[in-house]
Design an enzyme around this catalytic site. Structure first.
Site, mmCIF file in Angstrom:
data_model
loop_
_atom_site.group_PDB
_atom_site.id
_atom_site.type_symbol
_atom_site.label_atom_id
_atom_site.label_comp_id
_atom_site.label_asym_id
_atom_site.label_seq_id
_atom_site.Cartn_x
_atom_site.Cartn_y
_atom_site.Cartn_z
ATOM 1 N N TRP A 188 25.682 91.244 20.309
ATOM 2 C CA TRP A 188 25.532 91.460 18.728
ATOM 3 C C TRP A 188 26.802 92.343 18.457
ATOM 4 C CZ3 TRP A 188 23.089 96.210 16.504
ATOM 5 C CH2 TRP A 188 22.942 96.284 15.129
ATOM 6 N N ASP A 219 17.140 95.684 23.991
ATOM 7 C CA ASP A 219 17.098 95.580 22.624
ATOM 8 C C ASP A 219 16.187 94.632 22.087
ATOM 9 O OD1 ASP A 219 17.676 95.530 19.936
ATOM 10 O OD2 ASP A 219 19.733 95.173 20.235
ATOM 11 N N LYS A 265 12.759 92.438 11.001
ATOM 12 C CA LYS A 265 12.481 90.868 11.083
ATOM 13 C C LYS A 265 11.047 90.740 10.956
ATOM 14 C CE LYS A 265 16.914 91.869 12.495
ATOM 15 N NZ LYS A 265 18.104 91.633 11.741
HETATM 16 C C1 LMR Z 1 22.218 90.529 12.548
HETATM 17 O O1 LMR Z 1 22.786 90.364 13.717
HETATM 18 O O2 LMR Z 1 22.868 89.707 11.610
HETATM 19 C C2 LMR Z 1 21.360 91.501 12.229
HETATM 20 O O3 LMR Z 1 20.993 92.302 13.462
HETATM 21 C C3 LMR Z 1 21.660 92.447 11.188
HETATM 22 C C4 LMR Z 1 22.531 93.207 11.363
HETATM 23 O O4 LMR Z 1 22.580 94.499 10.926
HETATM 24 O O5 LMR Z 1 23.757 92.818 11.986
#
Ligand code: LMR
Length: 408
Positions: A140, A221, A256
């Site tokens: 992420w 996570d 979510k």
């Molecule tokens: C995402 O990856 O789109 C989600 O986890 C929301 C975010 O805050 O980035």
């Protein structure tokens, strides 16, 4: 001269250069400002229904009615949040027999999963400043930023094999086997963000054994419980890690699976070797909370707790999560089939095997940019698509446009 009588040469803010937009939320802002009525948003991980809406769950509406009728105070919560919510979180994480782990697990309610990650980062930096945190490559895009802000050194381990669109398990394990004791390994509990590729149960068990044998601290996570194979099924990897390792950190989110995005509800759960050590570690977590935001907002936790402590609401909520998961899965199949119909030779059926909201489309940054500029189709620069943003209505236009940039 300013009010303090000090000569002020230049405006301080005048010297600032524009900030780089956030890789995900920056695109959401650009999408909002796009006036094309046919625009499609596949960026931020937010669930949309068949009508392209992010509805409030029925169980959430019912819980909110009850909370409104019964709420007696808006006084501060403890720094660790609602104890009843903490117990609910542990039941969701650990499942049947959660009580035995709960003796040495402590949960802190946080503002979203991001809040949990930041508190975990501050805890690691203050208590274990020598520890490096290992992130999957890719991960992420906000992970490196959160841990940099907390001054935690980060590095990466191999995770995704782009040629086969699958897990590079051998690469991952051989890297983990070289890490020094006391380092921290961040794992996505399910529905890996951004690839949608998760380890199998057998692979989870092997990962857990390496973490245990090398004395590494797992930080899981866990933001998409219920979006992969089911609420219980998605926790199986996490439970394998907790069975193997005495000490674990878990950052979970309820944005979510309860569709509570703007109520900012998440949790940091720490598992220690003994109850006494868990209490000591929690004391340090509390200090990190106090200097971050003092104590968490109450509403989201009250909703989660109200739903899961009522048998009928809980069963309805499981149904709502199942419906969201089933719709996303159907979109994966429809996307692959529609691209094939549009003459795209590249086989996208791998997306049916992936889990959760996201997949790597394999689109290049240039193709992503063309889609945004020419078709108002918004995709994260890495090529990650939010499958939950696809609907039967936008699929034709989406696939036709993708076929166009792929030269089909
Ligand atoms: C995402 O990856 O789109 C989600 O986890 C929301 C975010 O805050 O980035």
């Amino acid at each position: 001269m300013n009010q303090t009588g000090i000569q002020q040469e230049a405006s301080m803010f005048e010297q600032l250069q524009p900030a780089k937009p956030d890789a995900i939320l920056g695109l959401t802002e650009a999408f909002r400002n796009d006036s094309n009525p046919a625009k499609i948003n596949l960026t931020v991980g937010v669930y949309k229904d068949d009508a392209g809406q992010t509805p409030v769950l029925e169980t959430v509406k019912e819980a909110e009615k009850r909370i409104l009728a019964e709420q007696k105070s808006k006084g501060y919560l403890p720094m660790t949040g609602s104890p009843e919510f903490g117990q609910t979180v542990q039941e969701l994480l650990f499942g049947d027999g959660f009580e035995s782990l709960s003796e040495r697990a402590r949960t802190t309610q946080t503002p979203g999963g991001t809040g949990a990650l930041r508190v975990a980062g501050d805890f690691l930096h203050t208590m274990f400043p020598q520890a490096t945190l290992w992130l999957s490559q890719p991960t992420w895009p906000n992970h490196p930023g959160i841990f940099a802000a907390a001054h935690v050194p980060v590095d990466t381990y191999p995770y995704f094999d782009a040629d086969s669109n699958s897990l590079d398990f051998a690469g991952m394990i051989s890297k983990l086997e070289t890490l020094p004791a006391g380092d921290v390994v961040l794992l996505h509990g399910c529905c890996h963000n951004p690839t949608g590729v998760d380890p199998s149960q057998q692979q989870w068990e092997q990962i857990a054994a390496v973490l245990r044998d090398r004395g590494l601290l797992p930080l899981i996570d866990f933001a998409y419980q219920g979006f992969g194979d089911g609420v219980q099924e998605d926790a199986a990897g996490l439970r394998a890690v907790c069975a193997a390792c005495d000490e674990v950190l878990i950052c979970s989110s309820y944005s979510k699976n309860f569709s509570l995005y703007n109520d900012r509800i998440g949790a940091l759960t720490l598992v220690a070797r003994t109850a006494e050590q868990a209490n000591t570690a929690l004391g340090h977590v509390k200090l990190r909370v106090r200097t971050n935001y003092s104590n968490p907002p109450a509403h989201g936790a009250a909703i989660v707790k109200t739903i899961l402590s009522d048998e009928s609401l809980s069963s309805d909520w499981h149904g709502e999560v199942d419906a969201m998961r089933t719709r996303i899965h159907a979109m994966r199949g429809l996307f692959a089939a529609t691209l094939a119909d549009k003459g795209v030779e590249q086989d996208f059926s791998f997306m049916k095997e992936q889990r959760g909201m996201f997949s790597f489309s394999g689109l290049s940054p240039q193709q992503v940019e063309t889609l945004r500029e020419e078709k108002s189709i918004y995709i994260v620069g890495s090529g990650r698509v939010n499958v939950a943003g696809m609907t039967a209505d936008n699929m034709e236009l989406l696939c036709e446009s993708i076929a166009g940039v792929l030269g089909a």
